[in-house]
Scaffold this motif. Sequence first.
Motif, mmCIF file in Angstrom:
data_model
loop_
_atom_site.group_PDB
_atom_site.id
_atom_site.type_symbol
_atom_site.label_atom_id
_atom_site.label_comp_id
_atom_site.label_asym_id
_atom_site.label_seq_id
_atom_site.Cartn_x
_atom_site.Cartn_y
_atom_site.Cartn_z
ATOM 1 N N LEU A 68 0.833 -1.205 0.000
ATOM 2 C CA LEU A 68 0.000 0.000 0.000
ATOM 3 C C LEU A 68 0.871 1.261 0.000
ATOM 4 O O LEU A 68 0.596 2.223 -0.728
ATOM 5 C CB LEU A 68 -0.923 -0.011 1.221
ATOM 6 C CG LEU A 68 -1.762 1.248 1.473
ATOM 7 C CD1 LEU A 68 -2.702 1.513 0.310
ATOM 8 C CD2 LEU A 68 -2.541 1.109 2.779
ATOM 9 N N LEU A 69 1.943 1.250 0.779
ATOM 10 C CA LEU A 69 2.855 2.396 0.807
ATOM 11 C C LEU A 69 3.616 2.532 -0.508
ATOM 12 O O LEU A 69 3.944 3.643 -0.927
ATOM 13 C CB LEU A 69 3.835 2.249 1.969
ATOM 14 C CG LEU A 69 3.244 2.310 3.373
ATOM 15 C CD1 LEU A 69 4.329 2.095 4.418
ATOM 16 C CD2 LEU A 69 2.535 3.636 3.611
ATOM 17 N N ARG A 70 3.877 1.413 -1.156
ATOM 18 C CA ARG A 70 4.623 1.465 -2.423
ATOM 19 C C ARG A 70 3.779 1.998 -3.565
ATOM 20 O O ARG A 70 4.244 2.797 -4.389
ATOM 21 C CB ARG A 70 5.118 0.053 -2.781
ATOM 22 C CG ARG A 70 6.273 -0.448 -1.942
ATOM 23 C CD ARG A 70 6.482 -1.936 -2.176
ATOM 24 N NE ARG A 70 7.667 -2.445 -1.496
ATOM 25 C CZ ARG A 70 7.833 -3.715 -1.138
ATOM 26 N NH1 ARG A 70 6.882 -4.604 -1.401
ATOM 27 N NH2 ARG A 70 8.939 -4.094 -0.534
ATOM 28 N N THR A 71 2.539 1.524 -3.650
ATOM 29 C CA THR A 71 1.724 1.773 -4.843
ATOM 30 C C THR A 71 0.521 2.683 -4.604
ATOM 31 O O THR A 71 -0.045 3.207 -5.567
ATOM 32 C CB THR A 71 1.209 0.435 -5.414
ATOM 33 O OG1 THR A 71 0.289 -0.151 -4.467
ATOM 34 C CG2 THR A 71 2.365 -0.524 -5.660
ATOM 35 N N GLY A 72 0.098 2.819 -3.348
ATOM 36 C CA GLY A 72 -1.129 3.555 -3.060
ATOM 37 C C GLY A 72 -2.378 2.740 -3.281
ATOM 38 O O GLY A 72 -3.499 3.211 -3.058
ATOM 39 N N ASP A 73 -2.212 1.495 -3.691
ATOM 40 C CA ASP A 73 -3.341 0.603 -3.959
ATOM 41 C C ASP A 73 -3.427 -0.444 -2.858
ATOM 42 O O ASP A 73 -2.400 -0.890 -2.328
ATOM 43 C CB ASP A 73 -3.171 -0.070 -5.319
ATOM 44 C CG ASP A 73 -4.467 -0.659 -5.834
ATOM 45 O OD1 ASP A 73 -5.521 -0.370 -5.239
ATOM 46 O OD2 ASP A 73 -4.434 -1.404 -6.829
ATOM 47 N N LEU A 74 -4.661 -0.827 -2.515
ATOM 48 C CA LEU A 74 -4.879 -1.813 -1.451
ATOM 49 C C LEU A 74 -5.433 -3.093 -2.046
ATOM 50 O O LEU A 74 -6.536 -3.116 -2.600
ATOM 51 C CB LEU A 74 -5.846 -1.259 -0.403
ATOM 52 C CG LEU A 74 -6.167 -2.196 0.765
ATOM 53 C CD1 LEU A 74 -4.931 -2.422 1.634
ATOM 54 C CD2 LEU A 74 -7.297 -1.630 1.616
ATOM 55 N N TYR A 75 -4.657 -4.166 -1.928
ATOM 56 C CA TYR A 75 -5.119 -5.494 -2.342
ATOM 57 C C TYR A 75 -5.019 -6.418 -1.142
ATOM 58 O O TYR A 75 -3.937 -6.587 -0.567
ATOM 59 C CB TYR A 75 -4.277 -6.038 -3.497
ATOM 60 C CG TYR A 75 -4.568 -7.497 -3.799
ATOM 61 C CD1 TYR A 75 -5.772 -7.871 -4.403
ATOM 62 C CD2 TYR A 75 -3.669 -8.498 -3.443
ATOM 63 C CE1 TYR A 75 -6.062 -9.199 -4.657
ATOM 64 C CE2 TYR A 75 -3.950 -9.825 -3.696
ATOM 65 C CZ TYR A 75 -5.145 -10.179 -4.298
ATOM 66 O OH TYR A 75 -5.425 -11.490 -4.532
ATOM 67 N N ILE A 76 -6.145 -7.013 -0.757
ATOM 68 C CA ILE A 76 -6.200 -7.890 0.411
ATOM 69 C C ILE A 76 -6.371 -9.325 -0.066
ATOM 70 O O ILE A 76 -7.444 -9.693 -0.573
ATOM 71 C CB ILE A 76 -7.354 -7.495 1.351
ATOM 72 C CG1 ILE A 76 -7.259 -6.016 1.719
ATOM 73 C CG2 ILE A 76 -7.343 -8.353 2.607
ATOM 74 C CD1 ILE A 76 -8.413 -5.509 2.567
ATOM 75 N N PRO A 77 -5.339 -10.159 0.048
ATOM 76 C CA PRO A 77 -5.465 -11.562 -0.374
ATOM 77 C C PRO A 77 -6.508 -12.293 0.456
ATOM 78 O O PRO A 77 -6.863 -11.880 1.568
ATOM 79 C CB PRO A 77 -4.055 -12.132 -0.129
ATOM 80 C CG PRO A 77 -3.167 -10.949 0.012
ATOM 81 C CD PRO A 77 -4.005 -9.858 0.571
ATOM 82 N N SER A 78 -6.979 -13.383 -0.080
ATOM 83 C CA SER A 78 -8.032 -14.158 0.593
ATOM 84 C C SER A 78 -7.560 -14.755 1.912
ATOM 85 O O SER A 78 -8.378 -15.055 2.784
ATOM 86 C CB SER A 78 -8.526 -15.277 -0.337
ATOM 87 O OG SER A 78 -7.443 -16.131 -0.711
ATOM 88 N N ASN A 79 -6.250 -14.943 2.084
ATOM 89 C CA ASN A 79 -5.747 -15.538 3.328
ATOM 90 C C ASN A 79 -5.547 -14.518 4.448
ATOM 91 O O ASN A 79 -5.127 -14.877 5.543
ATOM 92 C CB ASN A 79 -4.415 -16.257 3.066
ATOM 93 C CG ASN A 79 -3.295 -15.296 2.679
ATOM 94 O OD1 ASN A 79 -3.498 -14.437 1.833
ATOM 95 N ND2 ASN A 79 -2.140 -15.435 3.305
ATOM 96 N N VAL A 80 -5.847 -13.247 4.173
ATOM 97 C CA VAL A 80 -5.680 -12.196 5.179
ATOM 98 C C VAL A 80 -7.055 -11.720 5.621
ATOM 99 O O VAL A 80 -7.771 -11.092 4.829
ATOM 100 C CB VAL A 80 -4.863 -11.013 4.620
ATOM 101 C CG1 VAL A 80 -4.788 -9.889 5.651
ATOM 102 C CG2 VAL A 80 -3.466 -11.471 4.217
ATOM 103 N N PRO A 81 -7.461 -12.005 6.856
ATOM 104 C CA PRO A 81 -8.751 -11.506 7.349
ATOM 105 C C PRO A 81 -8.759 -9.980 7.370
ATOM 106 O O PRO A 81 -7.802 -9.341 7.821
ATOM 107 C CB PRO A 81 -8.841 -12.077 8.772
ATOM 108 C CG PRO A 81 -7.881 -13.233 8.789
ATOM 109 C CD PRO A 81 -6.782 -12.856 7.850
ATOM 110 N N GLU A 82 -9.831 -9.405 6.873
ATOM 111 C CA GLU A 82 -9.889 -7.950 6.733
ATOM 112 C C GLU A 82 -9.815 -7.250 8.089
ATOM 113 O O GLU A 82 -9.139 -6.227 8.238
ATOM 114 C CB GLU A 82 -11.170 -7.561 5.999
ATOM 115 C CG GLU A 82 -11.160 -6.139 5.483
ATOM 116 C CD GLU A 82 -12.250 -5.886 4.454
ATOM 117 O OE1 GLU A 82 -12.654 -4.722 4.310
ATOM 118 O OE2 GLU A 82 -12.690 -6.859 3.813
#
Length: 443
Positions: A68-82
């Motif tokens: 997120l700090l690198r790109t400004g985009d947030l991608y949450i993989p399925s193995n990471v609980p929100e």
Amino acid sequence: MGIQKDIVKFNVGGRIFQTTATTLANAGRDSFFGAFFDDNWDLQQQRNNHQEFFIDRNPDCFAVLLDLLRTGDLYIPSNVPERLLYKEAMFYGLIDHVRSAKWGPFDGNRLKLSKSVTGRAPGDGTAIRAGPDGGCCVAHGSMVHVFDWMLEEHPPINLDYQRINDIGWVNAEHVLISACERLGRGDGGMGLFSSSNGDLRYKFNVVHDNQVKSYTAGALSFSPDYKIFASCRGRSNEYGIGVWDQVTGKQMDFFYESPGWSLGDADKLQWLNGSNCLLVATLFPRKDNCYISLLDFREKRMVWSWSDIGAPVTVDEKRVRDAIAMEECNSVCVVNEYEDLGFIDLRFSGGSVRWSSRSRLMKGKMPDEPCYPKLALHNGQLFSSMNDCISVFCGPDWVLTSRLRRSYGGSICDFSIGGDRLFALHSEENVFDIWETPPPPVI
């Protein structure tokens, strides 16, 4: 920053991460990573170039936040609980970065349905109010359910079978509740509660003739100088609008209802910053007639008023169901049960309503159990709810530009905007929706 010698290594829960000072600086001074820089935003010297900073936290979440700090985009993989990611973001001081990446600045024409939450309380909902941090609170009967911005529910506030009339956020930590008086109990009125644990902080008294009176509190409003306004109904002459200090809870003033007018039964209060006046609206069907006024507490007088008293019976379909002041337009916008918008000139008292039918969404008779329209004004956009739909109007002529609708939950009985979210409470299935504006694309 960002050249080879500024590479930083982290050991997070046993996994090694490498990044640059430039990336870490994106986190900001107040974040966990802000301590890695001096006052000039130069990376603090390490004891050796191979030093690893060990952090005993979740490595999967760290990887998401670093990207997120690198790109400004947030991608949450399925193995990471929100929810776990949010808690980790709070530890690193990156929660604002996550929220900005999840949804963008509020725009009624770009809203998308994000989630629906099913409530646990029986019966129809009374009110929903958006919190300043993106959470909300929902009133059902005698209970208020409080949700933070992650939509985690806090301990509910239970008023022991007292019917709740209105709720409002004083700040992110406190919720104000107005409730009905119960005969013989000496209760009712207003109370300030903790939004996190539901504890009562203090109650707001009405003093009349130097005596504390029992009363029913109704519609609520707030001013920037920490005043609380509430419509009040007592057993004798305590009909009108009370004013309290938000910090101390002490009563500051009381605007008594004059004969032939209605203040204590008001459905809606709205503080107007430009004129330093309070809009008070008592609407059909609470009363047989509609009363809208502006109160100036500095001069203790009503400076503007409008009522439909004396209007021909043939215009019943134009009964005002909600009202909202629009200071920039010098008008009050009203709506009837067919979602016709009307406008009353604030520069003249007692004027007529200029109705517009361009917005009509339905014709013929109303449903068996209608939810009457509600109005809201936010960032120059006008919102009006009708059955299971919320309409958005824009421009100087308030043209219908978009509609928000979903099929589950029945009619919308209330909605609220705040924290860059729109919350809509449905009447039939005890469910509320969360609408968010998608973040702008990262280029």
